[in-house]
Motif scaffolding. Structure first.
Motif, PDB file in Angstrom:
ATOM      1  N   GLU A   1      26.813 -33.531 102.456  1.00 62.10           N
ATOM      2  CA  GLU A   1      25.613 -33.060 101.751  1.00 62.10           C
ATOM      3  C   GLU A   1      24.813 -32.111 102.637  1.00 62.10           C
ATOM      4  O   GLU A   1      24.357 -31.054 102.194  1.00 62.10           O
ATOM      5  CB  GLU A   1      24.759 -34.256 101.336  1.00 62.10           C
ATOM      6  N   ALA A   2      24.663 -32.465 103.910  1.00 58.84           N
ATOM      7  CA  ALA A   2      23.910 -31.616 104.839  1.00 58.84           C
ATOM      8  C   ALA A   2      24.604 -30.274 105.049  1.00 58.84           C
ATOM      9  O   ALA A   2      23.953 -29.233 105.152  1.00 58.84           O
ATOM     10  CB  ALA A   2      23.727 -32.335 106.171  1.00 58.84           C
ATOM     11  N   ARG A   3      25.919 -30.287 105.111  1.00 62.13           N
ATOM     12  CA  ARG A   3      26.668 -29.056 105.392  1.00 62.13           C
ATOM     13  C   ARG A   3      26.850 -28.171 104.160  1.00 62.13           C
ATOM     14  O   ARG A   3      26.810 -26.942 104.258  1.00 62.13           O
ATOM     15  CB  ARG A   3      28.029 -29.431 105.965  1.00 62.13           C
ATOM     16  N   TYR A   4      27.089 -28.794 102.996  1.00 60.86           N
ATOM     17  CA  TYR A   4      27.460 -28.026 101.806  1.00 60.86           C
ATOM     18  C   TYR A   4      26.471 -28.125 100.653  1.00 60.86           C
ATOM     19  O   TYR A   4      26.710 -27.567  99.595  1.00 60.86           O
ATOM     20  CB  TYR A   4      28.835 -28.486 101.294  1.00 60.86           C
ATOM     21  N   GLY A   5      25.355 -28.808 100.843  1.00 61.09           N
ATOM     22  CA  GLY A   5      24.434 -29.105  99.756  1.00 61.09           C
ATOM     23  C   GLY A   5      24.118 -27.968  98.813  1.00 61.09           C
ATOM     24  O   GLY A   5      24.225 -28.114  97.603  1.00 61.09           O
ATOM     25  N   ILE A   6      23.740 -26.816  99.329  1.00 55.62           N
ATOM     26  CA  ILE A   6      23.389 -25.700  98.446  1.00 55.62           C
ATOM     27  C   ILE A   6      24.534 -24.698  98.294  1.00 55.62           C
ATOM     28  O   ILE A   6      24.392 -23.727  97.563  1.00 55.62           O
ATOM     29  CB  ILE A   6      22.116 -24.977  98.931  1.00 55.62           C
ATOM     30  N   ARG A   7      25.653 -24.952  98.944  1.00 63.44           N
ATOM     31  CA  ARG A   7      26.766 -24.000  98.911  1.00 63.44           C
ATOM     32  C   ARG A   7      27.814 -24.316  97.853  1.00 63.44           C
ATOM     33  O   ARG A   7      28.613 -23.439  97.536  1.00 63.44           O
ATOM     34  CB  ARG A   7      27.457 -23.960 100.277  1.00 63.44           C
ATOM     35  N   VAL A   8      27.881 -25.539  97.362  1.00 57.88           N
ATOM     36  CA  VAL A   8      28.968 -25.914  96.459  1.00 57.88           C
ATOM     37  C   VAL A   8      28.926 -25.083  95.193  1.00 57.88           C
ATOM     38  O   VAL A   8      27.841 -24.682  94.767  1.00 57.88           O
ATOM     39  CB  VAL A   8      28.952 -27.418  96.121  1.00 57.88           C
ATOM     40  N   PRO A   9      30.085 -24.809  94.650  1.00 57.16           N
ATOM     41  CA  PRO A   9      31.417 -25.206  95.090  1.00 57.16           C
ATOM     42  C   PRO A   9      31.926 -24.339  96.234  1.00 57.16           C
ATOM     43  O   PRO A   9      31.621 -23.150  96.312  1.00 57.16           O
ATOM     44  CB  PRO A   9      32.275 -25.020  93.844  1.00 57.16           C
ATOM     45  N   VAL A  10      32.717 -24.962  97.090  1.00 60.20           N
ATOM     46  CA  VAL A  10      33.339 -24.278  98.225  1.00 60.20           C
ATOM     47  C   VAL A  10      34.814 -24.658  98.238  1.00 60.20           C
ATOM     48  O   VAL A  10      35.161 -25.837  98.150  1.00 60.20           O
ATOM     49  CB  VAL A  10      32.684 -24.693  99.557  1.00 60.20           C
ATOM     50  N   LEU A  11      35.680 -23.656  98.348  1.00 60.24           N
ATOM     51  CA  LEU A  11      37.113 -23.891  98.496  1.00 60.24           C
ATOM     52  C   LEU A  11      37.434 -23.779  99.975  1.00 60.24           C
ATOM     53  O   LEU A  11      37.111 -22.778 100.617  1.00 60.24           O
ATOM     54  CB  LEU A  11      37.910 -22.860  97.692  1.00 60.24           C
ATOM     55  N   ARG A  12      38.031 -24.826 100.526  1.00 58.21           N
ATOM     56  CA  ARG A  12      38.305 -24.885 101.968  1.00 58.21           C
ATOM     57  C   ARG A  12      39.811 -24.966 102.206  1.00 58.21           C
ATOM     58  O   ARG A  12      40.505 -25.756 101.574  1.00 58.21           O
ATOM     59  CB  ARG A  12      37.610 -26.098 102.567  1.00 58.21           C
ATOM     60  N   ASP A  13      40.295 -24.139 103.123  1.00 59.69           N
ATOM     61  CA  ASP A  13      41.678 -24.206 103.585  1.00 59.69           C
ATOM     62  C   ASP A  13      41.683 -25.126 104.806  1.00 59.69           C
ATOM     63  O   ASP A  13      41.135 -24.757 105.856  1.00 59.69           O
ATOM     64  CB  ASP A  13      42.182 -22.811 103.958  1.00 59.69           C
ATOM     65  N   GLU A  14      42.219 -26.318 104.662  1.00 61.24           N
ATOM     66  CA  GLU A  14      42.118 -27.322 105.714  1.00 61.24           C
ATOM     67  C   GLU A  14      42.808 -26.924 107.023  1.00 61.24           C
ATOM     68  O   GLU A  14      42.229 -27.101 108.090  1.00 61.24           O
ATOM     69  CB  GLU A  14      42.629 -28.678 105.218  1.00 61.24           C
ATOM     70  N   PRO A  15      44.032 -26.383 106.998  1.00 52.81           N
ATOM     71  CA  PRO A  15      44.663 -26.043 108.281  1.00 52.81           C
ATOM     72  C   PRO A  15      43.890 -25.013 109.104  1.00 52.81           C
ATOM     73  O   PRO A  15      43.789 -25.127 110.314  1.00 52.81           O
ATOM     74  CB  PRO A  15      46.039 -25.507 107.884  1.00 52.81           C
ATOM     75  N   SER A  16      43.327 -24.012 108.440  1.00 52.12           N
ATOM     76  CA  SER A  16      42.646 -22.944 109.181  1.00 52.12           C
ATOM     77  C   SER A  16      41.144 -23.165 109.297  1.00 52.12           C
ATOM     78  O   SER A  16      40.499 -22.566 110.147  1.00 52.12           O
ATOM     79  CB  SER A  16      42.893 -21.596 108.500  1.00 52.12           C
ATOM     80  N   GLY A  17      40.578 -23.969 108.395  1.00 50.35           N
ATOM     81  CA  GLY A  17      39.137 -24.160 108.377  1.00 50.35           C
ATOM     82  C   GLY A  17      38.387 -23.055 107.646  1.00 50.35           C
ATOM     83  O   GLY A  17      37.166 -23.080 107.549  1.00 50.35           O
ATOM     84  N   ARG A  18      39.123 -22.087 107.108  1.00 49.01           N
ATOM     85  CA  ARG A  18      38.463 -20.997 106.362  1.00 49.01           C
ATOM     86  C   ARG A  18      37.850 -21.567 105.085  1.00 49.01           C
ATOM     87  O   ARG A  18      38.376 -22.515 104.505  1.00 49.01           O
ATOM     88  CB  ARG A  18      39.458 -19.902 105.979  1.00 49.01           C
TER      89      ARG A  18
END
Length: 94
Positions: A52-69
């Motif tokens: 919530e602290a990291r993504y609260g106002i940013r969602v939706p966010v698509l994250r590539d787990e291996p690269s972190g992009r």
């Protein structure tokens, strides 16, 4: 010989961070379907203080787990296709 119960579970490399009852998140799901995105995991941030602290106002966010992009909303089908397709050495980038 390892049986099916001994095979490590494979996790999708993509994660869609979203909220419950989120209109933009619903739109993002439609865009991912239109882009024919590979399998992804949905993670709802509502009950996780750190997310919530990291993504609260940013969602939706698509994250590539291996690269972190991360690909922040708004995105369209073309942006998703570019995001999930590794660039070829001789091809122009998206």
């Amino acid at each position: 010989m390892p049986g099916p119960d001994r095979t490590p579970a494979t996790h999708p490399r993509l994660t869609l961070l979203q909220r419950d009852d989120c209109h933009l998140c619903d739109l993002a799901l439609e865009v991912l379907a239109a882009a024919r995105a590979p399998e992804f995991e949905s993670v709802f941030i509502d009950d996780d203080a750190a997310l919530e602290a990291r993504y609260g106002i940013r969602v939706p966010v698509l994250r590539d787990e291996p690269s972190g992009r991360e690909l922040d909303w708004p995105f369209d089908a073309e942006a998703v296709r570019c995001f999930v397709t590794p660039p070829a050495a001789d091809a122009p980038s998206c």
